[in-house]
Design a protein around this motif. Structure first.
Motif, PDB file in Angstrom:
ATOM      1  N   HIS A  62       0.947  -1.410  -0.053  1.00 15.92           N
ATOM      2  CA  HIS A  62       0.112   0.127  -0.055  1.00 15.92           C
ATOM      3  C   HIS A  62       0.544   0.719  -0.099  1.00 15.92           C
ATOM      4  N   ARG A  63       2.011   1.225   0.825  1.00 14.10           N
ATOM      5  CA  ARG A  63       2.779   2.540   0.800  1.00 14.10           C
ATOM      6  C   ARG A  63       3.579   3.323  -0.631  1.00 14.10           C
ATOM      7  N   LEU A  76      -9.857   6.818  -3.154  1.00 12.72           N
ATOM      8  CA  LEU A  76     -10.275   5.641  -3.115  1.00 12.72           C
ATOM      9  C   LEU A  76      -8.943   4.824  -2.333  1.00 12.72           C
ATOM     10  N   LEU A  77      -7.556   5.100  -2.743  1.00 11.80           N
ATOM     11  CA  LEU A  77      -6.346   4.430  -2.341  1.00 11.80           C
ATOM     12  C   LEU A  77      -6.115   4.786  -0.822  1.00 11.80           C
ATOM     13  N   GLU A  78      -7.031   5.696   0.024  1.00 15.32           N
ATOM     14  CA  GLU A  78      -7.244   6.381   1.606  1.00 15.32           C
ATOM     15  C   GLU A  78      -7.967   5.356   1.415  1.00 15.32           C
ATOM     16  N   TYR A  79      -8.932   5.525   1.441  1.00 15.48           N
ATOM     17  CA  TYR A  79     -10.234   4.789   2.211  1.00 15.48           C
ATOM     18  C   TYR A  79      -9.866   3.168   1.887  1.00 15.48           C
ATOM     19  N   VAL A  80      -8.713   2.564   1.332  1.00 14.45           N
ATOM     20  CA  VAL A  80      -8.222   0.559   1.584  1.00 14.45           C
ATOM     21  C   VAL A  80      -7.492   1.011   1.983  1.00 14.45           C
ATOM     22  N   GLY A 134      -9.036  -1.214   3.867  1.00 10.42           N
ATOM     23  CA  GLY A 134      -8.951  -3.076   3.402  1.00 10.42           C
ATOM     24  C   GLY A 134      -9.617  -2.704   2.103  1.00 10.42           C
ATOM     25  N   ALA A 135      -9.069  -4.082   1.204  1.00 13.07           N
ATOM     26  CA  ALA A 135     -10.251  -4.622   0.147  1.00 13.07           C
ATOM     27  C   ALA A 135      -9.580  -5.427  -0.399  1.00 13.07           C
ATOM     28  N   SER A 136     -10.602  -6.981  -1.394  1.00 11.67           N
ATOM     29  CA  SER A 136      -9.533  -7.628  -1.350  1.00 11.67           C
ATOM     30  C   SER A 136      -8.765  -7.487  -2.583  1.00 11.67           C
ATOM     31  N   THR A 137      -7.883  -8.845  -2.725  1.00 13.04           N
ATOM     32  CA  THR A 137      -6.718  -9.062  -3.048  1.00 13.04           C
ATOM     33  C   THR A 137      -6.949  -8.400  -4.631  1.00 13.04           C
ATOM     34  N   GLU A 138      -7.484  -8.554  -5.154  1.00 12.85           N
ATOM     35  CA  GLU A 138      -8.062  -8.349  -6.254  1.00 12.85           C
ATOM     36  C   GLU A 138      -8.489  -7.231  -6.725  1.00 12.85           C
ATOM     37  N   VAL A 169     -15.708  -1.670  -4.692  1.00 12.26           N
ATOM     38  CA  VAL A 169     -14.732  -1.764  -2.419  1.00 12.26           C
ATOM     39  C   VAL A 169     -15.663  -0.724  -1.927  1.00 12.26           C
ATOM     40  N   ARG A 170     -16.698   0.387  -2.084  1.00 14.52           N
ATOM     41  CA  ARG A 170     -17.195   0.821  -1.273  1.00 14.52           C
ATOM     42  C   ARG A 170     -18.175   0.040  -1.160  1.00 14.52           C
ATOM     43  N   THR A 171     -19.119  -0.733  -1.802  1.00 10.96           N
ATOM     44  CA  THR A 171     -20.461  -1.679  -1.482  1.00 10.96           C
ATOM     45  C   THR A 171     -19.748  -2.781  -1.429  1.00 10.96           C
ATOM     46  N   GLY A 172     -18.478  -3.361  -1.045  1.00 11.84           N
ATOM     47  CA  GLY A 172     -18.279  -4.154  -1.261  1.00 11.84           C
ATOM     48  C   GLY A 172     -17.970  -4.754   0.379  1.00 11.84           C
ATOM     49  N   ALA A 173     -17.773  -3.637   1.000  1.00 13.26           N
ATOM     50  CA  ALA A 173     -17.657  -2.570   2.536  1.00 13.26           C
ATOM     51  C   ALA A 173     -19.508  -3.201   3.516  1.00 13.26           C
ATOM     52  N   ILE A 174     -19.944  -2.706   2.697  1.00 11.04           N
ATOM     53  CA  ILE A 174     -21.146  -2.029   2.630  1.00 11.04           C
ATOM     54  C   ILE A 174     -21.708  -3.225   2.742  1.00 11.04           C
ATOM     55  N   ALA A 175     -22.193  -4.343   2.054  1.00 12.46           N
ATOM     56  CA  ALA A 175     -22.526  -5.436   2.022  1.00 12.46           C
ATOM     57  C   ALA A 175     -21.992  -6.416   2.769  1.00 12.46           C
TER      58      ALA A 175
END
Length: 172
Positions: free
Chosen positions: A36-37, A75-79, A83-87, A143-149
């Motif tokens: 990420h960095r 988005l990068l800051e949010y991830v 977090g986010a999936s590997t993909e 990414v954002r809807t995945g977190a909501i789900a």
């Protein structure tokens, strides 16, 4: 720092190898945080390279790149914090380190006559950036809807786990 060298070479600003080794230390850290960095650094390097390109990029192209950056940076800051999936992380990294800088580098390498506002090369680059912006928006949505789900699923689990059972003991 291979990515840093790549971006430096994008517009002829290659960092000194000694300075690069001093920044890395003996063993570069690995894992999701280090990745990420590195992606964050790559975005900063990309911004710098676009600014240095200056007059080589038509105003429309510079504007489109800034619009894509306006999607990628938050988005990068949010991830980084959620977090986010590997993909999703791989796609975000690929956009920042490859999909965006590669066509820009190819475009800047063209001669001045081919980089006019109404040239075929500019039209092709604008088309590619439009597609890339759509991909970035889709990724942000995923990414954002995945977190909501995930929250919704977790909420259903908690509700099932702790709600009073429809079965009660001792009652007839």
């Amino acid at each position: 720092m291979a990515i840093g060298r790549f971006f430096g070479s994008l517009f002829g600003n290659t960092p000194e190898p000694a300075a690069e080794l001093a920044q890395q230390g003996d063993q570069p850290p690995s894992g999701p945080d280090a990745e990420h960095r590195e992606t964050v650094r790559s975005l900063v390097n990309l911004r710098t390279a676009v600014r240095r390109a200056g007059a080589a990029l038509p105003p429309m192209v510079s504007s489109m790149v800034r619009q894509i950056d306006d999607i990628l940076a938050p988005l990068l800051e949010y991830v980084g914090s959620n977090g986010a999936s590997t993909e999703q992380r791989v796609l975000l990294n690929a956009i920042i380190t490859n999909y965006l800088p590669t066509p820009l580098r190819a475009y800047v390498a063209l001669n001045d006559r081919e980089r006019t506002d109404d040239s075929e090369a500019t039209a092709l680059l604008v088309e590619q950036l439009t597609i890339l912006e759509g991909i970035a928006r889709d990724l942000e949505n995923q990414v954002r809807t995945g977190a909501i789900a995930e929250l919704s699923t977790h909420g259903r689990f908690l509700d099932d786990k702790f709600s009073p059972s429809s079965l009660t003991f001792g009652e007839q």
